[in-house]
Scaffold this active site. Sequence first.
Site, PDB file in Angstrom:
ATOM      1  N   ASN A 177       0.830  -1.228   0.000  1.00 58.84           N
ATOM      2  CA  ASN A 177       0.000   0.000   0.000  1.00 58.84           C
ATOM      3  C   ASN A 177       0.852   1.261   0.000  1.00 58.84           C
ATOM      4  O   ASN A 177       0.714   2.144   0.835  1.00 58.84           O
ATOM      5  CB  ASN A 177      -0.990  -0.001   1.169  1.00 58.84           C
ATOM      6  CG  ASN A 177      -0.337  -0.053   2.527  1.00 58.84           C
ATOM      7  OD1 ASN A 177       0.822  -0.465   2.645  1.00 58.84           O
ATOM      8  ND2 ASN A 177      -1.043   0.370   3.554  1.00 58.84           N
TER       9      ASN A 177
ATOM     10  N   ASP B 156      -3.315  -5.678   1.912  1.00 60.66           N
ATOM     11  CA  ASP B 156      -3.265  -5.288   3.327  1.00 60.66           C
ATOM     12  C   ASP B 156      -3.723  -3.855   3.556  1.00 60.66           C
ATOM     13  O   ASP B 156      -3.337  -2.943   2.839  1.00 60.66           O
ATOM     14  CB  ASP B 156      -1.859  -5.453   3.897  1.00 60.66           C
ATOM     15  CG  ASP B 156      -1.854  -5.151   5.383  1.00 60.66           C
ATOM     16  OD1 ASP B 156      -2.604  -5.819   6.109  1.00 60.66           O
ATOM     17  OD2 ASP B 156      -1.142  -4.234   5.814  1.00 60.66           O
TER      18      ASP B 156
ATOM     19  N   HIS C 233      -5.940  -9.277   5.067  1.00 60.97           N
ATOM     20  CA  HIS C 233      -6.375  -8.285   6.061  1.00 60.97           C
ATOM     21  C   HIS C 233      -7.880  -8.503   6.219  1.00 60.97           C
ATOM     22  O   HIS C 233      -8.639  -8.299   5.271  1.00 60.97           O
ATOM     23  CB  HIS C 233      -6.077  -6.879   5.539  1.00 60.97           C
ATOM     24  CG  HIS C 233      -6.659  -5.761   6.364  1.00 60.97           C
ATOM     25  ND1 HIS C 233      -5.884  -4.940   7.152  1.00 60.97           N
ATOM     26  CD2 HIS C 233      -7.934  -5.335   6.528  1.00 60.97           C
ATOM     27  CE1 HIS C 233      -6.661  -4.051   7.768  1.00 60.97           C
ATOM     28  NE2 HIS C 233      -7.916  -4.265   7.405  1.00 60.97           N
TER      29      HIS C 233
ATOM     30  N   ASP D 278       3.574  -5.398  11.986  1.00 54.44           N
ATOM     31  CA  ASP D 278       2.671  -4.481  11.272  1.00 54.44           C
ATOM     32  C   ASP D 278       3.177  -3.041  11.420  1.00 54.44           C
ATOM     33  O   ASP D 278       2.400  -2.100  11.593  1.00 54.44           O
ATOM     34  CB  ASP D 278       1.224  -4.612  11.767  1.00 54.44           C
ATOM     35  CG  ASP D 278       0.223  -3.937  10.809  1.00 54.44           C
ATOM     36  OD1 ASP D 278       0.649  -3.454   9.748  1.00 54.44           O
ATOM     37  OD2 ASP D 278      -0.972  -3.892  11.161  1.00 54.44           O
TER      38      ASP D 278
END
Lengths: 305, 426
Positions: B95, B153, B180, B306
């Site tokens: 992303n 994600d 996700h 994360d």
Amino acid sequence: MELRCKNLLSIGDLVPTEITHILDTAASMKEVSERDIKKVPTLRGKTVINLFFEPSTRTRTSFEIAGKRLSADVVNISASSSSVVKGETLRDTGENLQAMHPDLIVVRHSCAGAPKMLADVLPSAIINAGDGAHEHPTQALLDAFTMRERKGSLAGLKVAIIGDITHSRVARSNIFLLNMMGAQVCVSGPQTMVPRFIESLGVTFIPSIIDAVRDVDVIMMLRIQLERQSQSLFPTIREYSRFFGLNRTVLSHARPDVLVMHPGPVNRGIEMSADVMDGPKSIILEQVTNGVAVRMALMYLLIGK
Amino acid sequence: MPLLIKNGRVLDPASGTDAMLDVLIDGGKILELRKQITATGSMQVIDAAGLIVAPGLIDMHTHLREPGQEYKETIHTGARAAAAGGFTSIACMPNTSPVNDNASVTNFIMHQARTEACVNVYPVGALTMGLKGEALAEYGDMKEAGIVALSDDGKTVKSAEVMRRCLEYAKTFSLPVICHCEDADLAARGMMHEGIVSTRLGMRGIAPAAEELIVAREIALAEWVGHPVHIAHVSTSGSVRIIREAKARGVAVTAETAPHYFTLTDDAVASFDTATKVNPPLRTQQDLDAIRQGLKDGTLDVIASDHAPHSSLEKDVEFDHAAFGMIGLETSLSLTLSLVSEGVLTLMQAFEKYTVNPARILNLSKGRIQAGGDGDITIIDTQAEYVMDRGRLFSKSSNSPFIGRHLKGRAAYSIVAGSIIYPFAD
């Protein structure tokens, strides 16, 4: 007696003796508003900024009048006319206002925690005039003042809060304050508007409004936001009004000395029928009157010494 | 120069080794692993007495923000944060801006990784173009360019039909799929866990069911398609239960959690500290306990940070307006070691979550110490105590709720292909 806190951000900032002290102070402030010359010099030379990021008539006016009756210089800033629309952050707005040395900033904001964010970085006193669905502590104080004035004491009082509990900062602050002062609170409304964990706040949930009002001293109706219909929180205004609105029939199940309150503005005919609103049990306008006194008391206690 | 690590306690979950062994690395590979290797003058020697010698740790879930948001993190700074946290290999989510949904972006990341990063960086490609959940991305092209897995994600592929096609197409190229799990409609722009704290704060909550519905969906699709899924950042007790049941039935599902989910609860949000705003949100003590149990019984295979860097532009704002995410590369190891000192995990279990398991899921020839294998090693001082200070972060961002926290256990050395990359030379 002085308040321990520099700000009023939430009811939890206060202890019961402080709440009593604020209400007692408000009682003497109320007399000022009943004089011919409605002004005392208490806050002369102090600057109060009303920083409102959400539209408000009642609360902003109430703070403005409260400040002026204490001789403070009051400045109103609403989000539409401020630099917020230009993309300035809340913190920058706060720091720019602070640079002009106000003594008190009254903040209303659509985000929970926004007044706390300002209080964490600004030296001036901050009063939360409503932050998102979090708290509206001055409303709870003026409601408590009104109940105490009418019923003598908050301890042991039974209060039903009815309507959109989930989105109501008024409900939360009232629940916290009334619990702290020994009153009992129940809430009622469609389950779509009552948080799943509401009883963790120390209240009981009664689905039927008739059962909820049956044995209480005070009925506090909340404003229904009509746009919630599009969020599937209730099917139609008609059905909401039929099952969760306060009307004469519902009121006939309540005690004869019950008081009806509403933080305003009322959707006349929706959460409350016109005859109840204008009827003898309604003390909605007393709430508004007392709001000025309570805010005068708070301003005095926070920046008057 | 050959590197000799002497007198350390070698802990290698892949082989079950837990012994006092010396490790000799040369030419980027592990040459020898045995007791008492004699140092010669041509070797660089690390005395690892009192320290743990583990396979180089792998963090399979990070956000490095490059390309596009270099003011938050770059591949260079993210890699340094990783090295300082004890990681020698990291996977970075797609992303970015532009999204890593085609080989040219993958090539750019691979180029930056080669020239700027001190650790191994493995890009994850997007499942769908622009992470929009509509059209498939070019998995074949991206795989040739270097991606090791696929994920949207930050988002769930909204359509189950599209997700099914993603899994089928991923199966064609043997690429693992990382999910996700969040039903965006049910999450309904929530800010935090829907529970007692959100009720008190009047903040819009995210029901655990928003995660669990999609965990169950992805497992059902994986089972039908016959291609494994890896569930990212598990946060609820219900997800742990669903994954445990699926594994018991033999479904090819693996799962990870992040240190904040076994360390913090939604109580941390009560201060409106935007560093605690993360997606999925911090849950309840009951969820935290279930996450710990899931790690202990193996339901949760991996711990991944994360790592989600954000600057003050995204975080020094109202809680409602703040971005989700917290950095984690530099605190994961310490927080995990505290699970060991609390008796939740053995050291061996803790390290398998960072080595052999992520390597297996991503098909990396990493995560083990064996002769002939890659010379990636993390040497850990489990007794080192420190206070996490904003000033000592190597990440470009400092959005961590663990700043100021007293922590114990950290990397003493991070070694990639036989070179000591941490402590940094500069």
